[in-house]
Design an enzyme around this catalytic site. Structure first.
Site: not given
Length: 513
Positions: A22, A26, A30, A198, A254
């Protein structure tokens, strides 16, 4: 030296974006955080990184509910941040793969919002799977628990194989095909080196939406839900797009299947480049199980892909330790399994934090859990949050360097992780991090000289021994030490393997005599 596409023998490192690093403070990972850790990944010795979804999303399923396939969620940064990440990764010698989610969108996606605002039978609704009826159209259940159908106020039902916030696309509509071809080109034009797809086996459903027979319920079983034959034409279309770009752009699916033969159907020369080998991930700690999976895979697939953990399963050192009276068995077995995996032909996928020996976090407080599986099962299923706890980088207390300024991470980290930070392990030659660095460096030095086939040696007890060119790999899954085969030198051991025998829960690489 072999001259083959990079993906055939690459080691790819999965980054669960929310939990890696991060930079904004926050408490959520990211893109700038990932950029700051690229030197760490380059030093680790991986060839590529795979990013889980970072596109705009309401986060009903950690980003796998995509609202806009061509952007970056403000939680993670901007498109400019993404472009900078790609450039920096390439400068570090790392390729980038991104997740694409074609089975379903977010219910906040503009297409689904248009469908809700349009009448039954409209072109807008035909992009998804809507049906009439007083009862659900069939007996399908959600992978996340509960029904797979939700009824709208106008009486129609829509299909969601996952959460209600994730409506399934209708891949029998040509507009869906064209949309995703354009999405692929959008990211390829920005320099990505490939995609992880996915739920790659789930795009098409049985045209009649037939009931699932009771004997075939399950995520990977052949059924009216999964692995319909039409799905292969999608990947033939995608392969043409990937092949039209320079640099060996690749796609890995996947794909949950019941057999290696089924898996091979997805990686034919004109379809996907790779598919995850979940049989290896699901295998128990057993030489017999490992050998069968290795044999089945190498017989069926020319470009095998091996994986031990990911963001959807219990971390493998915890899985391997279950049932053992030795608290150190899980980590020892995990290191041994890695050494065996990296000796095999093909590519390998690592999951962030496994190089630190991170265990599954099983005692997260209920109020912290965010996986929809936990909520939809009313707490009966813990879900996947335990493998998604943010990485401990440094320091002696939460957030362990994950966030600047000490912001609390989005999932709490255990106090025991103070001993597992990357900073602490980097200075310890006996650490799991140091072991991963050594094995990845050695693999990189050997891989261009090794053949794409193995030969088995006779092995005593619950052990495996195989050769791959001059490399010999031995893994001992039993409870007694086993003698090592004749060899010239020990290259690397996952534990104490320098003598004439190999202890339990250990693997070793040898150079043949």
């Amino acid at each position: 030296m072999k001259n083959s596409p990079w993906w055939r023998d690459a080691v790819v490192y999965e980054i669960y974006v929310r939990s890696f690093a991060d930079a904004s403070g926050d408490g959520v990972g990211d893109l700038q955080g990932i950029r700051s850790r690229l030197p760490y990944l380059a030093e680790l010795g991986v060839d590529a990184i795979w990013l889980t979804p970072f596109q705009p999303s309401p986060m009903a399923d950690g980003g796998y509910d995509v609202a806009d396939y061509r952007g970056v969620d403000p939680l993670f940064g901007t498109l400019a941040d993404f472009d900078a990440l790609v450039a920096d990764a390439h400068a570090h010698g790392l390729r980038i793969m991104v997740d694409v989610v074609p089975n379903h969108s977010s219910s906040a996606h503009r297409w689904f919002q248009a469908a809700l605002a349009s009448p039954a039978g409209s072109p807008e609704r035909d992009r998804y799977i809507f049906r009439d009826g007083d009862a659900p159209p069939n007996n399908w259940t959600s992978v996340f628990s509960g029904p797979a159908w939700t009824r709208l106020p106008d009486g129609q039902w829509y299909l969601h194989l996952f959460a209600p916030e994730q409506p399934d696309f209708n891949w029998r509509n040509p507009a869906v095909h064209e949309e995703f071809l354009d999405i692929l080109r959008f990211w390829l034009d920005r320099g990505v080196d490939g995609f992880r797809i996915d739920v790659a086996m789930g795009l098409y459903k049985d045209a009649d939406l037939a009931d699932v027979p009771p004997s075939e319920e399950g995520f990977q079983s052949r059924s009216p839900i999964w692995s319909q034959p039409e799905v292969h034409e999608v990947y033939r279309e995608w392969r043409k797009v990937l092949d039209s770009y320079p640099g060996d752009r690749a796609a890995v699916g996947e794909v949950w299947t019941d057999t290696a033969e089924d898996l091979a159907l997805y990686v034919r020369p004109d379809e996907l480049h790779q598919s995850f080998n979940f049989a290896w991930l699901e295998a128990p700690w057993s030489a017999t199980a490992f050998r069968k999976i290795i044999d089945d895979t190498l017989a069926a697939v020319t470009a095998p892909t091996w994986v031990l953990s990911n963001h959807d399963v219990v971390r493998h050192i915890t899985r391997y330790g279950e049932g053992s009276l030795d608290p150190s068995a899980g980590l020892a077995r995990g290191r041994a399994a890695l050494l065996a995996m990296l000796a095999l032909p093909g590519s390998a996928y690592l999951y962030q934090g496994e190089e630190l020996g991170l265990p599954e976090v099983k005692d997260l407080p209920p109020e912290s859990r965010q996986d929809p599986i936990f909520a939809r099962s009313k707490g009966e299923l813990l879900g996947r949050d335990g493998c998604r706890v943010p990485i401990p980088w440094s320091g002696d207390a939460q957030p362990y360097g994950f966030s600047p300024g000490g912001a609390g991470p989005w999932l709490p980290q255990p106090a025991s992780w103070a001993a597992l930070t990357a900073e602490r392990q980097a200075g310890d030659p006996a650490s799991t991090l140091a072991f991963y660095r050594r094995v990845l460096e050695l693999r990189r030095s050997l891989r261009g000289t090794l053949p794409d086939a193995i030969a088995w040696l006779e092995a005593p007890g619950d052990a495996l021994m195989f050769t791959r060119g001059e490399l010999i790999c031995v893994i001992n899954c039993g409870e007694e030490a086993v003698p090592l085969p004749p060899h010239r030198e020990v290259l690397l051991s996952s534990g104490n393997g320098e003598g004439a025998s190999l202890p339990p829960n250990t693997a070793v690489w040898l150079r043949s005599a």
